[in-house]
Design a protein around this motif. Structure first.
Motif, PDB file in Angstrom:
ATOM      1  N   GLN A  65       0.524  -1.263   0.300  1.00 47.88           N
ATOM      2  CA  GLN A  65      -0.575   0.048   0.699  1.00 47.88           C
ATOM      3  C   GLN A  65       0.637   1.469  -0.264  1.00 47.88           C
ATOM      4  OE1 GLN A  65      -2.925  -0.280   3.194  1.00 47.88           O
ATOM      5  NE2 GLN A  65      -3.473  -2.107   2.797  1.00 47.88           N
ATOM      6  N   GLY A  66       2.181   1.612   0.704  1.00 42.78           N
ATOM      7  CA  GLY A  66       2.550   2.533   0.967  1.00 42.78           C
ATOM      8  C   GLY A  66       2.984   2.963  -0.709  1.00 42.78           C
ATOM      9  N   LYS A  67       3.831   2.043  -1.656  1.00 49.14           N
ATOM     10  CA  LYS A  67       3.865   2.609  -3.383  1.00 49.14           C
ATOM     11  C   LYS A  67       2.721   2.386  -3.526  1.00 49.14           C
ATOM     12  CE  LYS A  67       9.088   1.030  -2.511  1.00 49.14           C
ATOM     13  NZ  LYS A  67       9.818  -0.136  -3.829  1.00 49.14           N
ATOM     14  N   MET A  68       2.024   2.023  -3.761  1.00 49.16           N
ATOM     15  CA  MET A  68       0.961   1.574  -4.358  1.00 49.16           C
ATOM     16  C   MET A  68       0.422   2.870  -4.653  1.00 49.16           C
ATOM     17  SD  MET A  68      -0.433  -0.475  -6.851  1.00 49.16           S
ATOM     18  CE  MET A  68       0.380  -2.144  -6.377  1.00 49.16           C
ATOM     19  N   GLU A  69       0.098   3.922  -3.900  1.00 47.97           N
ATOM     20  CA  GLU A  69      -0.136   5.143  -4.000  1.00 47.97           C
ATOM     21  C   GLU A  69       0.378   5.466  -5.613  1.00 47.97           C
ATOM     22  OE1 GLU A  69      -1.981   8.756  -2.433  1.00 47.97           O
ATOM     23  OE2 GLU A  69      -1.561   7.741  -1.097  1.00 47.97           O
ATOM     24  N   GLY A  70       1.607   5.959  -5.191  1.00 57.40           N
ATOM     25  CA  GLY A  70       2.457   6.749  -6.453  1.00 57.40           C
ATOM     26  C   GLY A  70       2.496   5.901  -7.684  1.00 57.40           C
ATOM     27  N   TRP A  71       2.284   3.766  -8.149  1.00 56.32           N
ATOM     28  CA  TRP A  71       1.950   3.872  -8.709  1.00 56.32           C
ATOM     29  C   TRP A  71       0.808   3.795  -9.317  1.00 56.32           C
ATOM     30  CZ3 TRP A  71       4.219  -1.220  -5.748  1.00 56.32           C
ATOM     31  CH2 TRP A  71       5.650  -1.093  -6.276  1.00 56.32           C
ATOM     32  N   LEU A  72      -0.504   3.462  -8.842  1.00 54.13           N
ATOM     33  CA  LEU A  72      -1.533   4.265  -9.597  1.00 54.13           C
ATOM     34  C   LEU A  72      -1.775   5.356  -9.879  1.00 54.13           C
ATOM     35  CD1 LEU A  72      -3.942   2.061  -6.523  1.00 54.13           C
ATOM     36  CD2 LEU A  72      -3.000   1.307  -8.722  1.00 54.13           C
ATOM     37  N   GLN A  73      -1.094   6.857  -9.585  1.00 55.20           N
ATOM     38  CA  GLN A  73      -1.056   7.890  -9.718  1.00 55.20           C
ATOM     39  C   GLN A  73      -0.513   7.459 -10.976  1.00 55.20           C
ATOM     40  OE1 GLN A  73       0.919  10.071  -6.936  1.00 55.20           O
ATOM     41  NE2 GLN A  73      -0.909   9.900  -5.331  1.00 55.20           N
ATOM     42  N   ARG A  74       0.860   7.100 -11.772  1.00 54.30           N
ATOM     43  CA  ARG A  74       1.813   7.213 -12.373  1.00 54.30           C
ATOM     44  C   ARG A  74       0.886   6.313 -13.459  1.00 54.30           C
ATOM     45  NH1 ARG A  74       7.690   5.172 -10.609  1.00 54.30           N
ATOM     46  NH2 ARG A  74       7.731   5.299 -13.118  1.00 54.30           N
ATOM     47  N   PHE A  75      -0.190   5.536 -13.187  1.00 55.94           N
ATOM     48  CA  PHE A  75      -0.745   4.799 -14.376  1.00 55.94           C
ATOM     49  C   PHE A  75      -1.841   4.069 -13.680  1.00 55.94           C
ATOM     50  CE2 PHE A  75      -2.020   1.771 -17.170  1.00 55.94           C
ATOM     51  CZ  PHE A  75      -1.705   2.017 -18.615  1.00 55.94           C
ATOM     52  N   GLY A  76      -2.922   5.038 -13.301  1.00 64.58           N
ATOM     53  CA  GLY A  76      -3.796   4.203 -12.348  1.00 64.58           C
ATOM     54  C   GLY A  76      -5.251   3.822 -13.535  1.00 64.58           C
ATOM     55  N   VAL A  77      -6.240   4.129 -14.009  1.00 68.40           N
ATOM     56  CA  VAL A  77      -7.478   3.534 -14.018  1.00 68.40           C
ATOM     57  C   VAL A  77      -7.679   4.238 -15.224  1.00 68.40           C
ATOM     58  CG1 VAL A  77     -10.194   3.099 -14.695  1.00 68.40           C
ATOM     59  CG2 VAL A  77      -9.156   2.743 -12.125  1.00 68.40           C
ATOM     60  N   ALA A  78      -8.166   5.445 -15.511  1.00 68.65           N
ATOM     61  CA  ALA A  78      -8.064   6.374 -16.171  1.00 68.65           C
ATOM     62  C   ALA A  78      -6.715   5.981 -17.679  1.00 68.65           C
ATOM     63  CB  ALA A  78      -7.696   7.791 -16.200  1.00 68.65           C
ATOM     64  N   LYS A  79      -6.015   5.881 -17.109  1.00 66.41           N
ATOM     65  CA  LYS A  79      -4.842   5.118 -18.292  1.00 66.41           C
ATOM     66  C   LYS A  79      -4.757   4.154 -18.486  1.00 66.41           C
ATOM     67  CE  LYS A  79      -1.599   8.839 -17.275  1.00 66.41           C
ATOM     68  NZ  LYS A  79       0.287   9.125 -16.995  1.00 66.41           N
ATOM     69  N   THR A  80      -5.732   3.491 -18.254  1.00 69.20           N
ATOM     70  CA  THR A  80      -5.767   2.106 -18.328  1.00 69.20           C
ATOM     71  C   THR A  80      -6.816   2.030 -19.390  1.00 69.20           C
ATOM     72  OG1 THR A  80      -5.303   0.518 -16.067  1.00 69.20           O
ATOM     73  CG2 THR A  80      -6.555   0.250 -17.396  1.00 69.20           C
ATOM     74  N   LEU A  81      -7.962   2.565 -18.931  1.00 70.62           N
ATOM     75  CA  LEU A  81      -9.129   3.124 -20.583  1.00 70.62           C
ATOM     76  C   LEU A  81      -8.317   3.727 -21.570  1.00 70.62           C
ATOM     77  CD1 LEU A  81     -11.693   4.055 -17.908  1.00 70.62           C
ATOM     78  CD2 LEU A  81     -11.055   1.715 -18.945  1.00 70.62           C
ATOM     79  N   GLU A  82      -6.874   4.784 -22.062  1.00 78.48           N
ATOM     80  CA  GLU A  82      -7.430   5.147 -22.526  1.00 78.48           C
ATOM     81  C   GLU A  82      -6.267   3.883 -23.510  1.00 78.48           C
ATOM     82  OE1 GLU A  82      -4.361   8.197 -21.383  1.00 78.48           O
ATOM     83  OE2 GLU A  82      -6.746   9.976 -20.598  1.00 78.48           O
ATOM     84  N   PHE A  83      -5.138   3.426 -22.977  1.00 80.23           N
ATOM     85  CA  PHE A  83      -4.914   2.219 -23.430  1.00 80.23           C
ATOM     86  C   PHE A  83      -5.301   1.124 -23.677  1.00 80.23           C
ATOM     87  CE2 PHE A  83      -2.483  -2.106 -22.418  1.00 80.23           C
ATOM     88  CZ  PHE A  83      -1.024  -1.863 -23.757  1.00 80.23           C
ATOM     89  N   MET A  84      -6.358   0.697 -23.451  1.00 86.51           N
ATOM     90  CA  MET A  84      -7.634  -0.122 -23.621  1.00 86.51           C
ATOM     91  C   MET A  84      -8.156   0.543 -25.285  1.00 86.51           C
ATOM     92  SD  MET A  84      -7.876  -2.514 -22.428  1.00 86.51           S
ATOM     93  CE  MET A  84      -6.468  -2.955 -22.205  1.00 86.51           C
ATOM     94  N   LYS A  85      -8.054   1.735 -25.238  1.00 92.40           N
ATOM     95  CA  LYS A  85      -8.414   2.436 -26.469  1.00 92.40           C
ATOM     96  C   LYS A  85      -7.723   2.618 -27.186  1.00 92.40           C
ATOM     97  CE  LYS A  85     -10.182   7.525 -27.642  1.00 92.40           C
ATOM     98  NZ  LYS A  85     -10.815   8.814 -27.435  1.00 92.40           N
ATOM     99  N   SER A  86      -6.558   2.587 -27.064  1.00 93.42           N
ATOM    100  CA  SER A  86      -5.066   2.774 -27.820  1.00 93.42           C
ATOM    101  C   SER A  86      -5.369   1.383 -28.888  1.00 93.42           C
ATOM    102  CB  SER A  86      -3.899   3.309 -27.322  1.00 93.42           C
ATOM    103  OG  SER A  86      -3.253   1.760 -26.571  1.00 93.42           O
ATOM    104  N   LEU A  87      -5.626   0.265 -28.348  1.00 93.33           N
ATOM    105  CA  LEU A  87      -5.978  -1.125 -28.711  1.00 93.33           C
ATOM    106  C   LEU A  87      -7.024  -1.017 -29.596  1.00 93.33           C
ATOM    107  CD1 LEU A  87      -4.241  -3.315 -25.630  1.00 93.33           C
ATOM    108  CD2 LEU A  87      -3.199  -2.840 -27.277  1.00 93.33           C
ATOM    109  N   GLY A  88      -7.897  -0.350 -29.085  1.00 90.49           N
ATOM    110  CA  GLY A  88      -9.259  -0.404 -29.823  1.00 90.49           C
ATOM    111  C   GLY A  88     -10.628  -1.549 -29.481  1.00 90.49           C
ATOM    112  N   VAL A  89     -10.181  -1.622 -28.488  1.00 89.79           N
ATOM    113  CA  VAL A  89     -10.812  -1.876 -26.696  1.00 89.79           C
ATOM    114  C   VAL A  89     -12.187  -0.988 -26.444  1.00 89.79           C
ATOM    115  CG1 VAL A  89     -10.687  -3.290 -25.022  1.00 89.79           C
ATOM    116  CG2 VAL A  89      -9.347  -4.127 -26.476  1.00 89.79           C
ATOM    117  N   VAL A  90     -13.069  -1.535 -27.122  1.00 88.95           N
ATOM    118  CA  VAL A  90     -14.342  -0.317 -26.184  1.00 88.95           C
ATOM    119  C   VAL A  90     -14.345  -1.118 -24.638  1.00 88.95           C
ATOM    120  CG1 VAL A  90     -16.326   0.286 -26.451  1.00 88.95           C
ATOM    121  CG2 VAL A  90     -14.795   0.133 -28.634  1.00 88.95           C
ATOM    122  N   THR A  91     -14.990  -0.144 -23.872  1.00 85.67           N
ATOM    123  CA  THR A  91     -15.014  -1.266 -22.631  1.00 85.67           C
ATOM    124  C   THR A  91     -16.025  -0.110 -21.841  1.00 85.67           C
ATOM    125  OG1 THR A  91     -13.540   1.246 -21.637  1.00 85.67           O
ATOM    126  CG2 THR A  91     -12.474  -1.263 -21.908  1.00 85.67           C
TER     127      THR A  91
END
Length: 406
Positions: A65-91
């Protein structure tokens, strides 16, 4: 051009490969299965729960948990959805749970493989990682079951111990991480069923009921949701959520635990008392099981009556009221003895792994710079509901960017 070798083509490995290749790196992606992303195809009951809108560091194991907050700020839900979009996956979101709109996990699996191929990644199947050796003049020599490779950077994404038969994840790289100076914490199966030796649990197809579940031996360990009770034990999402900590506690203490089930968890004490009064008022002349069938599952009623030594066809009269009240009270405190958890073959994720203290914020080995650890191989495990796939994408992206020098 920098060469990055990635061992393991699951969600984290393919995400790392795609990320690094998009930054211009030459990427070699190795997978010991005959196809990449086998575990992706099985997630979310075949629907692929990509991530969850209710994302936070608190959804992961305490040591992460101590490190996870920083990691999720770098690549969290919003960026995951952008990544899926870049692959052509509609969510789409289903009460906060994010799935591909196709409803098929293979959509995500195929989209990632297609992007790996489109980017010119050197994608090789049927090869297992065996050894990583630092080279004196820089870089690494990587030995696999198929030969030797040279790389400037190496990302290990080979997974943990979960699903050895279906995904061939057999924890091979724990030894490799240790050989490179990294500490590996003790591992346990997580997101699994809890097994019981109680002889009076519901047989046949079992029972599904909403319930609160508490393991009193472990402080503050409580979950609520649909619990499945069978002759073998208990399962369901709330059981999966707490199973990793139960597995660790039982292994460390070499003993059993008791699960306490409350089938009226949304009732306050006053609400429950009033409900009992209402039931008791109409109970006279009925059998115990007739009364209990009006408030809960038939098989649970039979189990509770058996445990209290009361015959199901006993007719309730004025002298039975105290006993009936005692029976109903048991619905808030059903005890199930837990003797084990299901094994790694049944687990969805592995608890434990490469110690996060041995990894930088970029998931690079402190002891062997140039080697990165991502996904389930690291000591990170999340709740059921898209959290472990989120970690796979987060860690793959971070390592992929760092290895590519970005």
């Amino acid at each position: 051009m920098i060469t990055i070798l990635i061992a393991g083509a699951g969600a984290s490995g393919m995400c790392a490969a795609i990320t690094a290749a998009r930054q211009g790196a030459h990427v070699i992606l190795l997978e010991k299965n005959d196809i990449a992303g086998k575990k992706i195809s099985m997630t979310g009951n075949g629907r692929c729960n990509i991530t969850n809108e209710a994302m936070s560091a608190s959804c992961y194991n305490l040591s992460a948990q101590g490190k996870m907050e920083g990691w999720l700020q770098r690549f969290g839900v919003a960026k995951t959805l952008e990544f899926m979009k870049s692959l052509g996956v509609v969510t789409q979101s289903e009460e906060g749970y994010i799935y591909p709109i196709s409803g098929q996990a293979v959509t995500v699996q195929n989209a990632m493989i297609d992007e790996v191929v489109r980017l010119g990644v050197e994608y090789i199947t049927g090869q297992q990682l065996k050894k990583i050796t630092p080279v004196d003049d820089g870089g690494f020599e990587v030995k696999t079951t198929g030969g030797l490779y040279k790389a400037d950077k190496v990302i290990i994404a080979t997974g943990g111990l979960s699903g050895p038969k279906s995904t061939m994840s057999t924890g091979d790289s724990y030894y490799i991480a240790k050989s490179l100076g990294m500490n590996v914490t003790k591992t346990y199966p997580a997101l699994v069923s809890l097994l019981s030796d109680d002889k009076d649990l519901p047989s046949k197809y079992g029972v599904r009921m909403m319930a609160g579940i508490r393991i009193k031996e472990i402080e503050d360990l409580y979950e609520y949701g649909e619990v499945q009770i069978t002759s073998k034990g208990i399962s369901g999402i709330p059981v999966l959520q707490l199973s990793g900590r139960v597995a660790q506690y039982m292994a460390d203490n070499k003993g059993t635990v008791t699960a306490f089930l409350d089938f009226f968890p949304t009732y306050s004490d006053d609400d429950f008392t009033n409900m009992k009064k209402d039931i008791i008022e109409v109970s006279r002349g009925k059998t115990y099981i007739q009364v209990l069938d009006g408030i809960s599952n038939h098989l649970i009623g039979l189990m509770i009556l058996s445990r209290l030594g009361i015959k199901e066809d006993t007719v309730i009269d004025a002298n039975s009221i105290d006993d009936l009240e005692r029976v109903i009270d048991n619905y808030r405190n059903v005890r199930i003895n837990i003797v084990a958890t299901s094994d790694y073959a049944s687990s969805q994720v592995t608890k434990g792994g490469v110690d996060l203290n041995d990894l930088t914020d970029d998931l690079e080995s402190v002891h062997t710079p140039g080697v990165y650890v991502v996904g389930e191989l690291a000591d990170v495990d999340g709740r059921c509901g898209g959290y472990n796939l989120q970690w796979a994408f987060t860690s793959g992206y971070i390592a992929g960017m760092a290895a590519a020098g970005r």
